[in-house]
Design an enzyme around this catalytic site. Sequence first.
Site, PDB file in Angstrom:
ATOM      1  N   ILE A   1       6.670   5.359   2.617  1.00  0.00           N
ATOM      2  CA  ILE A   1       5.254   5.739   2.725  1.00  0.00           C
ATOM      3  C   ILE A   1       4.352   4.537   2.448  1.00  0.00           C
ATOM      4  O   ILE A   1       3.215   4.677   2.009  1.00  0.00           O
ATOM      5  CB  ILE A   1       4.908   6.907   1.789  1.00  0.00           C
ATOM      6  CG1 ILE A   1       5.390   6.652   0.364  1.00  0.00           C
ATOM      7  CG2 ILE A   1       5.494   8.202   2.304  1.00  0.00           C
ATOM      8  CD1 ILE A   1       4.962   7.724  -0.624  1.00  0.00           C
ATOM      9  N   GLY A   2       4.903   3.352   2.728  1.00  0.00           N
ATOM     10  CA  GLY A   2       4.155   2.131   2.487  1.00  0.00           C
ATOM     11  C   GLY A   2       4.571   1.423   1.223  1.00  0.00           C
ATOM     12  O   GLY A   2       3.944   0.451   0.808  1.00  0.00           O
TER      13      GLY A   2
ATOM     14  N   ARG B   1      14.442  -2.477 -13.852  1.00  0.00           N
ATOM     15  CA  ARG B   1      14.651  -3.642 -12.991  1.00  0.00           C
ATOM     16  C   ARG B   1      13.624  -3.666 -11.862  1.00  0.00           C
ATOM     17  O   ARG B   1      13.301  -2.636 -11.262  1.00  0.00           O
ATOM     18  CB  ARG B   1      16.064  -3.608 -12.391  1.00  0.00           C
ATOM     19  CG  ARG B   1      16.388  -4.852 -11.548  1.00  0.00           C
ATOM     20  CD  ARG B   1      17.715  -4.716 -10.822  1.00  0.00           C
ATOM     21  NE  ARG B   1      18.831  -4.576 -11.739  1.00  0.00           N
ATOM     22  CZ  ARG B   1      19.439  -5.591 -12.357  1.00  0.00           C
ATOM     23  NH1 ARG B   1      19.028  -6.831 -12.141  1.00  0.00           N
ATOM     24  NH2 ARG B   1      20.447  -5.368 -13.165  1.00  0.00           N
ATOM     25  N   ILE B   2      13.113  -4.833 -11.565  1.00  0.00           N
ATOM     26  CA  ILE B   2      12.192  -5.003 -10.444  1.00  0.00           C
ATOM     27  C   ILE B   2      13.021  -5.346  -9.205  1.00  0.00           C
ATOM     28  O   ILE B   2      13.688  -6.376  -9.150  1.00  0.00           O
ATOM     29  CB  ILE B   2      11.153  -6.101 -10.733  1.00  0.00           C
ATOM     30  CG1 ILE B   2      10.322  -5.721 -11.966  1.00  0.00           C
ATOM     31  CG2 ILE B   2      10.255  -6.325  -9.521  1.00  0.00           C
ATOM     32  CD1 ILE B   2       9.584  -4.410 -11.850  1.00  0.00           C
TER      33      ILE B   2
ATOM     34  N   ASN C   1      11.940  -5.778  -5.980  1.00  0.00           N
ATOM     35  CA  ASN C   1      11.286  -6.760  -5.116  1.00  0.00           C
ATOM     36  C   ASN C   1       9.950  -7.076  -5.765  1.00  0.00           C
ATOM     37  O   ASN C   1       9.061  -6.221  -5.842  1.00  0.00           O
ATOM     38  CB  ASN C   1      11.090  -6.210  -3.704  1.00  0.00           C
ATOM     39  CG  ASN C   1      10.419  -7.199  -2.763  1.00  0.00           C
ATOM     40  OD1 ASN C   1       9.395  -7.800  -3.077  1.00  0.00           O
ATOM     41  ND2 ASN C   1      10.989  -7.361  -1.574  1.00  0.00           N
TER      42      ASN C   1
ATOM     43  N   GLY D   1       5.758   3.851  -8.034  1.00  0.00           N
ATOM     44  CA  GLY D   1       4.648   4.211  -7.164  1.00  0.00           C
ATOM     45  C   GLY D   1       3.450   4.822  -7.854  1.00  0.00           C
ATOM     46  O   GLY D   1       2.335   4.713  -7.358  1.00  0.00           O
ATOM     47  N   GLU D   2       3.646   5.466  -9.005  1.00  0.00           N
ATOM     48  CA  GLU D   2       2.552   6.242  -9.586  1.00  0.00           C
ATOM     49  C   GLU D   2       2.041   5.717 -10.919  1.00  0.00           C
ATOM     50  O   GLU D   2       0.892   5.967 -11.281  1.00  0.00           O
ATOM     51  CB  GLU D   2       3.000   7.702  -9.720  1.00  0.00           C
ATOM     52  CG  GLU D   2       3.201   8.335  -8.355  1.00  0.00           C
ATOM     53  CD  GLU D   2       3.811   9.711  -8.403  1.00  0.00           C
ATOM     54  OE1 GLU D   2       3.048  10.687  -8.332  1.00  0.00           O
ATOM     55  OE2 GLU D   2       5.039   9.811  -8.474  1.00  0.00           O
TER      56      GLU D   2
END
Length: 760
Positions: free
Chosen positions: A466-467, A650-651, A653, A726-727
Amino acid sequence: MSEIGKPISRIDGRLKVTGKATYAAEFNQQGMAYAFPVRATIAKGQIASIDDAAAKKEPGVLAVISHKNALKLKPLDQEAQMKAGAAFLGETLPPLQDNKVHYLGQFIAVVVAESYEQARNAAYRLKVRYNAEKGANDLKSELPKAKKPKMFMGEEAQVNEGKAAGPLAASAHRVNQTYTTPVEHHHPMEPHATVAVWDGTEKLTLYDATQGVGMTSAIAAYFLGLQPGNVQVIAPYVGGGFGSKGLWLHTLLVAMAAKVVKRPVKLALTRQMMQTNVGHRAATIQKVALGTDAAGKLSALRHHTDSYTNLTEFFEPSGKQSLVLYKAPLREVTYNVAKLNRGTPTFMRAPGEAPGTFALESALDEIAYELKMDPIAFRIANHTTNDPMKGHEFSSEYLVDCYKIGAENFGWSARSMEPRQKRVGKYLVGYGMATATYPGGRSAASVKVTMTANGEVTVGTASIDIGTGTYTVLAQTVADALGIPVDRIEVKIGDSSLPAAPLAGGSQTTASIHPAAMESCVMLRKELTTLAIADSSSKLHGRKPEEIGFANGKLFITGDEKKADAYVDILRRAKRTELEACATTQPVSGAGMTVPSALCTPRETPAEQNSDIKQHSFHSFGAQFAEVWVDEDFGTVRVKRFTSVHDVGRIMNEKTARSQIIGGVIFGIGAALMEATEYDQRWGNPVTRTLADYHVPVNLDVPPIDVHFIGKPDPHISPIGARGIGEIGITGVSAAIANAVFNATGKRLRDLPLTPDKLI
């Protein structure tokens, strides 16, 4: 891991900026007709009659469908819907099944014509007569009739009701204030749209703007009485959703229309319909009371929310973070929910926490000021490493580190405790901060990985982008797990015929699909290893599997990489055109939000990667810092810079993660300073009718946003250690800005948005 974490640009980015990415409304079909819905012009009542004679005479009209002649859908049945995976609805209102009107703007008919313009023109020729009733349009006036819900999403809704009064009364210091947030709308750039294509009478394809292809497929199959495998939903690209896409039943409306005219049909909602028919965040009235002892330790926390609902059991859960943050011996979280005749409220980015952190974190700032304690020092003094309600340790928690890193990078030490101490010309300057939090969710997911004889790899799952960067990050995970370059990997998502995955919501996609992708790659490597060991022509012939490593598209003997065998050579000699592996991973405690289709090869999750709530509590945390400049003459508030620090595991990207937080902060700036949907209290219609009337931040409203991540993997949520992102970025933002406004002006604003009229 060499690819995971890298700031790789989105692999789908070029398609999007060149217009080659195909969205739902762009899947045009041969012989396609167009549908245009007709909406109710009353807020409550019944349709007495619909005169469609004039509409049917308009050029190009193929059908006019209303409750008088609509296909009968399977009735609502909570138990049957649960079994079918079709219980997660935006509103309990299958379209055109009766003559009742529940809100202004409700779909009451649909016109199908050869062109969009013809359908729209004919829709305005319908003559509808109503038996109108007085609608419930005002939250405050309906609160005396409100109800106290017992449950929310399987959890107790009323927690320790009435128990905080005594501890609060006995506290040395107290705040007890009311905070309000308005109705907010999602307004994704891509409006909701669906193209329905029938193959005979039993198979249906829906090209739909949805956050969950599997969920939409299950809903359509249930209500249309089709076999689950006979409804395919395709959504390769979705232009934003924020919680609004995939739950609404206009997809049934267009499928019904396509069946009537026996042609493919497209339905694209207008911006006006986006205000009434696909959900919104309901307004809230939140009462927060905090008590502390003389030293500033919390003794009690009470958070009550008044809100509303309609045609759903969902309500805005604004007390969620108040059950998670801070060490208070007693916390009381309660709700009172009225029923209004408005379009149905629904999930909107960080449902509950977004408005809830505004109230709680504003109250924290107020009591810290009363105690003459630094707001960060006050939060650290009341910090908890355990879930206050469940008593379990958080699976991974670095909130204090977020405070310290944020304070250092923001320059918090320059802040004055007393307001109105800093000016730049005509502007009063203030600093504010707040805590961010959001649950770390994980659900069952299935992923299939296929390797061809020329070394190309395809990864497929019925997830959605969703982007947020799902295409890119999924490719990075597979690249690491197979030891091949990202550019050799094709990602296929957004198709319900692919292995099942949860909807893209609740910040769960990364934590859910990537363990399954990794396990599929492990299975694929094992098969390659078996082939190589059995092949007398391989340099790995006869060796033990545990001796063999992988990298750069090869298997090799650990410690002697000259003894290697390329994947393509292994497949060529074995005369295999491709290898395929598919795995399902899920939390130990069960399948979470279960996927409504057959699973691939199940994989038991080791106990140390355990999302069982009996052992750990899964949450992400962060700290938000804002500098505002307030024009004392005009009351305008400008956010001049913002620092956002997050502990999200963990990130995967660094670039897409940073982009997610920047987007969340901008979302929060909009909520803080300008976003609000206004209604006409007489009729129940939104006065802010479209995105043109609904103010959101534009470039000049957005300051430099400094983003930092703790980056430490969560050792319990999955082998990868990543939680969703995302939130959380929106949570705490509006409170940080409101607290900064107080620091600048000495005026405490408790009602969003913080518009100039509230400051002057």
